[in-house]
Design a protein around this motif. Structure first.
Motif, short mmCIF file in Angstrom:
data_model
loop_
_atom_site.label_atom_id
_atom_site.label_comp_id
_atom_site.label_asym_id
_atom_site.label_seq_id
_atom_site.Cartn_x
_atom_site.Cartn_y
_atom_site.Cartn_z
N LYS A 255 0.82 -1.22 0.00
CA LYS A 255 0.00 0.00 0.00
C LYS A 255 0.85 1.27 0.00
O LYS A 255 0.65 2.18 -0.80
N SER A 256 1.82 1.31 0.92
CA SER A 256 2.67 2.51 1.00
C SER A 256 3.49 2.67 -0.27
O SER A 256 3.66 3.79 -0.77
N THR A 257 3.98 1.57 -0.79
CA THR A 257 4.78 1.62 -2.01
C THR A 257 3.96 2.21 -3.16
O THR A 257 4.47 3.03 -3.94
N PHE B 219 -3.00 9.86 2.18
CA PHE B 219 -2.78 9.65 3.61
C PHE B 219 -2.31 8.22 3.84
O PHE B 219 -2.96 7.28 3.41
N ASP B 220 -1.19 8.08 4.52
CA ASP B 220 -0.66 6.73 4.78
C ASP B 220 -0.68 6.43 6.27
O ASP B 220 0.23 6.81 7.00
N GLU B 221 -1.73 5.75 6.70
CA GLU B 221 -1.87 5.34 8.10
C GLU B 221 -1.60 6.48 9.08
O GLU B 221 -0.82 6.34 10.02
N VAL B 222 -2.30 7.58 8.86
CA VAL B 222 -2.00 8.80 9.62
C VAL B 222 -2.40 8.72 11.09
O VAL B 222 -2.01 9.58 11.87
MG LIG Z 1 2.53 0.99 4.79
#
Ligand SMILES: [Mg+2]
Ligand SMILES: Nc1ncnc2c1ncn2[C@@H]1O[C@H](COP(=O)(O)OP(=O)(O)O)[C@@H](O)[C@H]1O
Length: 241
Positions: free
Chosen positions: A40-42, A160-163
């Motif tokens: 996901k982050s990638t 937004f990445d796991e904010v």
């Molecule tokens: Mg991640």
């Protein structure tokens, strides 16, 4: 619009994104869910042009992110990104932290940048914290500062990445409220989250990521309440248990 077409991404021999197709329309909130390590982050880093891809194409408003002649600095002004933890400059006040990037990147005057920063701090409910240093802010306030900092660039999209993942539980709500507010204002957002209830309530669509692929994508309520894929069902059972 963000268009992701058949994207493949590997770190060395590790295939992390394995053929992803996804479109995010203007005004849409797309939530990305999936196990840790599923990519996901990638994917967000690829959209932002921070990571090269090996195959496929990503377009933001028709601009090909990874094309050689793309001005990445200009493209990134369209994309605000907020991570799990925001390291504000400790020696700058909240206002100065928010004003910094617009001043440097947009080449506006100091006074204009401060006015812009003030507006966006108010927007996220930190109007009374302008002169406060980051270390004096709670975790939730620091994340809202990060959101204000991204908004001050006046992006078309917010990623937004796991904010809320690093926050104490009692501070999660104020940050999620800020995301809900942005949605109500029509902001286009891609939200990586473990919070399935938030994803169902706030997302227009949810994409469930598994092993670098989108296993299932659909309307938010459908993916959570009536998943089509067995893998989705198993994942939801684990995280909602
Ligand atoms: Mg991640
Ligand atoms: N810079 C990197 N170099 C090598 N491997 C990486 C790098 N970034 C992420 N990975 C690997 O890629 C996979 C996907 O990671 P990530 O996109 O962070 O997943 P998620 O955000 O879904 O938890 C993981 O196996 C992770 O270890």
């Amino acid at each position: 619009m963000i268009e992701i077409h058949n994207v493949h991404k590997a770190f060395g021999s590790l295939k992390v994104i394995r053929g992803v197709d996804l479109e995010i329309k203007k005004g849409e909130v797309l939530c990305l869910i999936g196990a840790s390590g599923s990519g996901k982050s990638t994917l967000l880093q690829c959209v932002n042009g921070l990571e090269p891809i090996q195959q496929g194409e990503i377009q933001v408003d028709g601009i090909s992110v990874h094309a050689k002649d793309t001005n990445l600095n200009k493209l990134r002004q369209k994309l605000g990104i907020v991570f799990q933890q925001y390291n504000a400059f400790p020696h700058l006040t909240a206002l100065e932290n928010v004003a910094l990037a617009p001043r440097v990147v947009k080449r506006i005057s100091k006074a204009e940048a401060r006015a812009l920063a003030s507006k966006h701090l108010k927007h996220v409910g930190l109007g009374d914290k302008e002169d406060v240093f980051p270390s004096r802010l709670s975790g939730g306030q620091q994340q809202r500062l990060a959101i204000a900092r991204a908004l001050a660039m006046e992006p078309s999209y917010m990623l937004f990445d796991e904010v809320t993942s690093a926050l104490d539980p009692e501070l999660v709500g104020e940050v999620l409220d800020t995301l809900r507010m942005l949605k109500s204002e029509g902001m286009t957002m891609v939200v990586v989250t473990h919070d399935i209830v938030f994803a169902r309530e706030t997302g227009d669509r949810i994409a469930f990521f598994k092993d670098g692929r989108i296993c299932e994508v659909g309307e938010a309520w459908q993916v959570v309440n009536a998943p089509r894929e067995e893998h989705t069902r198993q994942f939801l059972k684990r995280v909602l248990a």
